[in-house]
Design a protein around this motif. Structure first.
Motif, mmCIF file in Angstrom:
data_model
loop_
_atom_site.group_PDB
_atom_site.id
_atom_site.type_symbol
_atom_site.label_atom_id
_atom_site.label_comp_id
_atom_site.label_asym_id
_atom_site.label_seq_id
_atom_site.Cartn_x
_atom_site.Cartn_y
_atom_site.Cartn_z
ATOM 1 N N MET A 110 6.210 -5.820 6.444
ATOM 2 C CA MET A 110 5.410 -6.024 5.243
ATOM 3 C C MET A 110 4.613 -4.778 4.903
ATOM 4 N N ASP A 111 4.028 -4.135 5.913
ATOM 5 C CA ASP A 111 3.306 -2.881 5.667
ATOM 6 C C ASP A 111 4.239 -1.825 5.097
ATOM 7 N N ALA A 112 5.479 -1.774 5.602
ATOM 8 C CA ALA A 112 6.444 -0.798 5.094
ATOM 9 C C ALA A 112 6.823 -1.113 3.654
ATOM 10 N N LEU A 113 6.960 -2.383 3.324
ATOM 11 C CA LEU A 113 7.298 -2.773 1.961
ATOM 12 C C LEU A 113 6.189 -2.388 0.993
ATOM 13 N N LEU A 114 4.956 -2.611 1.403
ATOM 14 C CA LEU A 114 3.817 -2.325 0.532
ATOM 15 C C LEU A 114 3.389 -0.860 0.592
ATOM 16 N N GLY A 115 3.714 -0.166 1.701
ATOM 17 C CA GLY A 115 3.410 1.249 1.786
ATOM 18 C C GLY A 115 2.315 1.626 2.756
ATOM 19 N N LYS A 116 1.870 0.705 3.564
ATOM 20 C CA LYS A 116 0.763 0.989 4.479
ATOM 21 C C LYS A 116 1.278 1.607 5.778
ATOM 22 N N THR A 117 1.996 2.712 5.644
ATOM 23 C CA THR A 117 2.537 3.437 6.791
ATOM 24 C C THR A 117 2.414 4.935 6.545
ATOM 25 N N GLY A 118 2.513 5.720 7.599
ATOM 26 C CA GLY A 118 2.486 7.164 7.453
ATOM 27 C C GLY A 118 3.789 7.682 6.885
ATOM 28 N N GLY A 119 3.713 8.790 6.168
ATOM 29 C CA GLY A 119 4.910 9.384 5.595
ATOM 30 C C GLY A 119 4.594 10.214 4.376
ATOM 31 N N SER A 120 5.616 10.691 3.698
ATOM 32 C CA SER A 120 5.421 11.416 2.443
ATOM 33 C C SER A 120 4.816 10.484 1.407
ATOM 34 N N LEU A 121 4.279 11.071 0.345
ATOM 35 C CA LEU A 121 3.661 10.253 -0.694
ATOM 36 C C LEU A 121 4.647 9.255 -1.278
#
Length: 324
Positions: free
Chosen positions: A175-186
Motif C-alpha cells: 500500500m505504501d508503494a502504491l501511494l508513494g510512501k517509499t524511498g526512490g526517485s521523485l
C-alpha cells in the motif's frame, strides 16, 4: 502548373488537431499528480529539484536556439516536459548543480546535437539520468525518507532487494508503494498518481496501450516465472510493478513520440524488449533498476524496427504491382 511536392516532416507526428505545444503541455499536466505527490512526501527539496530541472532545460533550449540561429522553441513545451521528466528520475536530495548538468546533457547533448526536436534517437531525460547515475552514483542513489525533516536517506525497495535479499523486505508495504510512501526517485513516489496521469494521456489519445501493456506484461511475466521457481529469492511481479520506475517508464518515457516505433508490430516488439531487459537487469544486473537502460537500448533499435516495417510495405506493394 508546378508538380505537387511531397513534404516530408519529422516526428512527433500528431494525428489530431492539437499542436505540438498542446501535446507537450498536456503531458506536463499528466505528470502533475506524481510531481505533486513527490513534493508532498519530500517537501521543499523536491520542489527545488523540479523547478531547477524545468528552468535550466528551458534556459538551455533558448540558448541553444540562439547559438544555432534557429526559431525560438523554448516555450513549445518540449523542454518543459524534458525538465519535468528529468526531475522525476532523480532523488530529491540531488545537489541542484547536478540537476543543471543533467539538463545540459538532455537538451544540448542528446537533443540539439542530433538536430533538435524530432531528430534525437534517444530519450533526452533518460540519457541525462544515466549520465548522472554513472558520473555521480552516490548522489543518485541517496534516497530521501518520506516526511523526513533532516534529509535522512535510506535505500529504495529495489536497492534493498539487490543488496540484502528478500529477507530484508519482510516489512515491505504494498500500500505504501502504491501511494508513494517509499524511498526512490521523485517519479517513483506514487504509482497511483502516475496511473491517473496516464489515464489523461489515453483520454487525449496521445498514447496507445501497445507499448505500456507489452512493456509491463513482459516484465511481470519474466519476473513472475522466477518468483514461482523460488519465492524466497525472487520478488513477486506485484513488487516489481509497484517499485522503481516501471510505471513512469512504460507510460511516459517508452511512449515518447520521437523515440518509439510507428507501427503496432514495432511498438509491441519495442515494449517486450524493454520489459525483458528491465527484468534481466533487475534480477541479475549490477544495478537494482533497469528501466532507463532498457528503454535506451531499445531506442537504438527503433530505426531498424521502422525500416523492417517499411521494407515489408514496399515488398507487398511491389508484389501487388507485379501480380496486377
Amino acid at each position: 502548373m508546378e508538380p505537387v511536392k511531397l513534404k516530408v516532416s519529422y516526428a512527433p507526428f500528431v494525428r489530431s488537431k492539437d499542436s505540438i505545444e498542446s501535446v507537450m503541455y498536456n503531458v506536463a499536466l499528466a505528470l502533475f499528480p506524481a510531481t505533486a505527490m513527490s513534493v508532498y512526501y519530500f517537501g521543499i527539496p523536491a520542489l527545488l529539484v523540479t523547478i531547477t530541472a524545468i528552468a535550466s532545460s528551458v534556459g538551455f533550449e533558448w540558448l541553444t536556439d540562439k547559438i544555432r540561429k534557429k526559431p525560438d522553441s523554448c516555450l513549445d513545451g518540449s523542454a518543459v516536459v524534458t525538465g519535468l521528466l528529468l526531475a522525476l528520475n532523480v532523488p530529491s536530495s540531488l545537489p541542484l548543480w547536478m540537476v543543471v548538468v543533467g539538463s545540459f546533457v538532455a537538451i544540448v547533448v542528446t537533443k540539439h546535437l542530433f538536430g533538435g526536436l524530432g531528430f534525437n534517437i534517444f530519450n533526452p531525460a533518460l540519457v541525462a539520468r544515466v549520465f548522472l547515475l554513472i558520473s555521480f552514483p552516490v548522489a543518485m542513489t541517496s534516497w530521501a525518507v518520506p516526511f523526513a525533516v533532516d534529509m535522512q536517506t535510506a535505500a529504495s525497495p529495489l536497492g534493498i532487494l539487490k543488496t540484502d535479499g528478500m529477507a530484508a523486505l519482510s516489512n515491505f508495504s504494498y500500500m505504501d508503494a502504491l501511494l508513494g510512501k517509499t524511498g526512490g526517485s521523485l517519479g517513483e513516489t506514487s504509482v497511483l498518481a502516475l496511473l491517473f496521469g496516464a489515464a489523461w494521456l489515453f483520454y487525449k489519445r496521445y498514447i496507445t496501450i501497445s507499448i505500456p501493456l507489452s512493456f509491463i506484461a513482459s516484465t511481470l511475466a519474466f519476473t513472475g516465472i522466477f518468483y514461482l521457481i523460488d519465492p524466497t529469492t525472487y520478488a513477486s511481479p506485484l513488487f516489481h510493478f509497484l517499485t522503481g520506475g516501471l510505471v513512469l517508464g512504460a507510460f511516459f518515457m517508452a511512449t515518447d513520440m520521437v523515440t518509439s516505433p510507428l507501427s503496432l508490430r514495432g511498438q509491441l516488439l519495442f515494449g517486450i524488449g524493454c520489459g525483458l531487459l528491465t527484468a534481466v537487469i533487475r534480477l541479475w544486473g549490477g544495478y537494482p533498476e533497469g528501466v532507463s537502460f532498457a528503454i535506451l537500448i531499445m531506442n537504438s533499435l527503433v530505426p531498424l524496427l521502422d525500416k523492417w516495417d517499411l521494407d515489408e510495405i514496399k515488398a507487398k506493394k511491389q508484389k501487388s504491382l507485379t501480380t496486377a
